[in-house]
Design an enzyme around this catalytic site. Structure first.
Site, PDB file in Angstrom:
ATOM      1  N   CYS A 252       0.769  -1.288  -0.027  1.00  0.00           N
ATOM      2  CA  CYS A 252       0.014  -0.032   0.134  1.00  0.00           C
ATOM      3  C   CYS A 252       0.672   1.381  -0.012  1.00  0.00           C
ATOM      4  O   CYS A 252       2.211   1.013  -0.001  1.00  0.00           O
ATOM      5  CB  CYS A 252      -0.919  -0.134   1.144  1.00  0.00           C
ATOM      6  SG  CYS A 252      -1.894  -1.404   1.545  1.00  0.00           S
TER       7      CYS A 252
ATOM      8  N   ILE B 221      -3.997  -7.919  -0.917  1.00  0.00           N
ATOM      9  CA  ILE B 221      -3.331  -8.875  -0.921  1.00  0.00           C
ATOM     10  C   ILE B 221      -3.959 -10.177   0.049  1.00  0.00           C
ATOM     11  O   ILE B 221      -4.004 -11.259  -0.614  1.00  0.00           O
ATOM     12  CB  ILE B 221      -1.937  -9.014  -0.751  1.00  0.00           C
ATOM     13  CG1 ILE B 221      -0.981  -7.589  -1.444  1.00  0.00           C
ATOM     14  CG2 ILE B 221      -1.288 -10.092  -0.805  1.00  0.00           C
ATOM     15  CD1 ILE B 221      -1.159  -7.923  -3.064  1.00  0.00           C
TER      16      ILE B 221
END
Length: 630
Positions: free
Chosen positions: A2, A53
């Site tokens: 991120c 993820i």
């Protein structure tokens, strides 16, 4: 994986400007295209961009703890989060999600600043704790994930995953730091903890930073981990051999958890091939492997990658690019935000671009060269050190110092005649010699390149001080370990990991690095140096234990690297661009350079008198940065 950002108003209880924080966060959209959100309370604003993820359906960020006391923004992966989660559940903590982010939050509530000691993975995160009225920042032990910060003149503390996040705050001051320009022309990057800007910093690997509301000056970051440099007895070659595969396999195994397509880079070298070999033995489905090659045999390793792919029956994806793939030159300055001179950033960008078409997560072999002494320069350093040990410094310094000054730089000559750098290094101690051998432009070259006015501003500062600072901690180790430690603190984080993070996140690709599992590093770094460099073979024991898994022509061929033909570019298709950029108005008016030396470097290279390609590339990348910073 991120992007994180935030604004902390240290001296008032207002809420940060949403428009400014949005501008900062939007600049890193590429790091997290799946989602983005904000958190505001008096004096604090947190922002996040998400690449999903794990726990794709849950784990939104910024995330508040179940008791609403703390809020986190987090970039990375915690590989032991399931064990930690159960440990915290047993202590009575509540969880509303199934991912690793909330595990960090509850670990903070339980252990405070010591929470980082419980985390195994790669991470950069910030936690706002309302009850303690503080902001806590942390970065993983090896520096796999980046974190930048600055205290602005108006009392606002800003942070983000990339330097561009800070630059997008309207009050960020873009004044350059002179010492880091000297550093850049030595190393090709700006080493931690500084950035190219006077008032911004990188949180160093293995460090945390705690800020309390009302502080007037930034506190010193606190180190919670370092590469171990003290051990009762080094690991023998036999001990390293017996334990290495099991520990490495486990480091790979814990990095295979994902709810999205996962694969590996496969260059055809030892390290990426080792990762693929371990993955193939740990999963039932074929491994997704991704390789790029060049249309020139001199730079192409795809034949070796295909051997490994065929041996393990992988789903192999390959892309051949032109050796004249220099269209990314102008993009690199935007990608790295500060001067960055590793030309392998170009093929790294391409392999990440290609890999993202197949997978969302890729494992890489980065870190093995530093951990197991794989670079050719370690062998040369050891050879020089053997000679240095024959004569005391009081004799070597004047003798070889004179030879180093008088001997010409013969780039065109056979290798055994290119002795100038060697003579210089023999006149130095271990740390100074290693600094001299790895410098893109050596001290004497920088002295000619820089203007008198700039050298006066430097006031005697030399980039060797970066090595001295780290070298003080390992003066008791042997010269090989000193060199490896210096690389882990500088080259690994400032060059290799920076390159992979920016190139991968430009394509919203997460890269995991099993060789840099901190438990593996803590164990393997204690190995006797003779177990890593033996009979002139680097990574000796690693290669030996990999013999059942990989062919000898992968293990023992000459290291090729991820190179591009800079020398040919600057004498051919890029010669006019090079001259235009290096002698541009912004470069000539910067006040940093001796113009005559700039012209000499270009001319000597074009005429084939010297190979100045590394120096010229470093200058070209600096020129590109100045253009964008002016």
């Amino acid at each position: 994986m991120c992007g994180i950002a935030g604004i902390y108003l240290l001296h008032n209880q207002h809420k940060p400007d949403h428009q400014i924080l949005s501008l900062m966060n939007d600049s890193q959209l590429h790091r997290g295209p799946d989602a983005g959100d904000y958190f505001y309370q008096p004096s604090i604003g947190l922002a996040h961009r998400r690449l999903s993820i794990i726990d794709i359906a849950g784990s939104p960020q910024p995330m508040q703890s179940a008791n609403q006391q703390a809020c986190i923004v987090f970039n990375g992966e915690i590989y032991n989060y399931r064990e930690l989660r159960q440990q915290l559940l047993d202590k009575g903590y509540k969880f509303n999600t199934n991912g690793d982010t909330e595990t960090i939050l509850n670990a903070w509530l339980e252990w405070g600043e010591d929470c980082v000691h419980h985390l195994r993975g790669m991470f950069a995160f910030a936690i706002w704790d309302a009850s303690r009225n503080c902001l806590f920042l942390a970065r993983d032990r090896l520096g796999i994930k980046p974190l930048f910060y600055s205290l602005l003149d108006n009392g606002q503390f800003v942070f983000g995953s990339e330097l561009k996040v800070l630059r997008n705050h309207p009050d960020f001051v873009k004044q350059l730091r002179d010492s880091t320009i000297e550093d850049y022309f030595s190393f090709g990057y700006v080493p931690e903890p500084y950035t190219i800007y006077q008032h911004s910093y990188k949180l160093s690997p293995g460090h945390t930073l705690l800020l309390q509301h009302g502080i007037k000056a930034l506190p010193e970051p606190k180190q919670y981990w370092d590469v171990p440099t003290q051990w009762q007895q080094p690991l023998s070659e036999q001990q390293l051999s017996e334990g290495l595969i099991a520990r490495f396999r486990e480091a790979v195994d814990i990095r295979l958890v994902a709810e999205v397509p996962l694969g590996a880079f496969l260059s055809g070298g030892v390290d990426s091939s080792a990762v693929v070999a371990m993955m193939a033995g740990l999963q039932s489905d074929p491994v997704n492997t991704c390789s790029i090659g060049f249309d020139s045999p001199k730079f192409n390793e795809t034949d070796f990658a295909r051997q490994v792919a065929a041996r393990y029956n992988t789903h192999h994806h390959e892309n051949i690019v032109s050796q004249n793939d220099f269209e990314l030159l102008d993009k690199l300055a935007d990608l790295y935000d500060e001067p960055y001179a590793d030309s392998s950033a170009i093929p790294t960008y391409r392999v990440c671009q290609m890999a993202r078409q197949q997978v969302t997560v890729a494992l890489s072999g980065d870190g093995a060269d530093e951990l197991f002494a794989g670079y050719r320069r370690y062998k040369l350093h050891q050879q020089e050190e053997s000679f240095r040990n024959m004569l005391p410094l009081v004799i070597r310094k004047p003798l070889f110092g004179i030879l180093g000054k008088l001997y010409p730089k013969l780039d065109w000559a056979p290798r055994f005649l290119r002795a100038k750098t060697t003579f210089q290094s023999l006149a130095m101690d271990t740390v100074a010699a290693y600094h001299n051998s790895i410098a893109i432009l050596r001290t004497d070259q920088r002295d000619r390149l820089f203007s008198s006015a700039f050298k006066q501003r430097l006031n005697g500062y030399n980039s060797l001080q970066v090595f001295r600072r780290h070298g003080e901690k390992v003066s008791h180790l042997d010269p090989m370990k000193i060199a490896q430690y210096l690389d882990m603190k500088t080259y690994l984080v400032g060059d290799i990991l920076t390159k992979v993070d920016r190139a991968s996140m430009a394509h919203s690709l997460e890269v995991r690095v099993p060789f840099l599992d901190h438990k593996l590093v803590e164990w393997a770094f204690s190995a006797d140096s003779s177990a890593n460099l033996k009979d002139g073979v680097g990574k000796y024991t690693l290669k030996k234990v990999l013999q059942p898994y990989l062919p000898d022509d992968v293990l023992y061929r000459k290291k090729m690297g991820f190179a591009v033909p800079l020398a040919e570019w600057f004498r051919g298709p890029l010669k006019h661009k090079l001259q235009d950029k290096l002698l541009s108005e912004v470069m000539l008016n910067s006040g940093y350079f001796n113009v005559a030396e700039l012209k000499q470097l270009i001319d000597d290279h074009k005429r084939g008198l010297k190979d100045n390609s590394a120096s010229l590339w470093t200058l070209l990348m600096f020129a590109a940065f100045l253009e964008r910073n002016s």
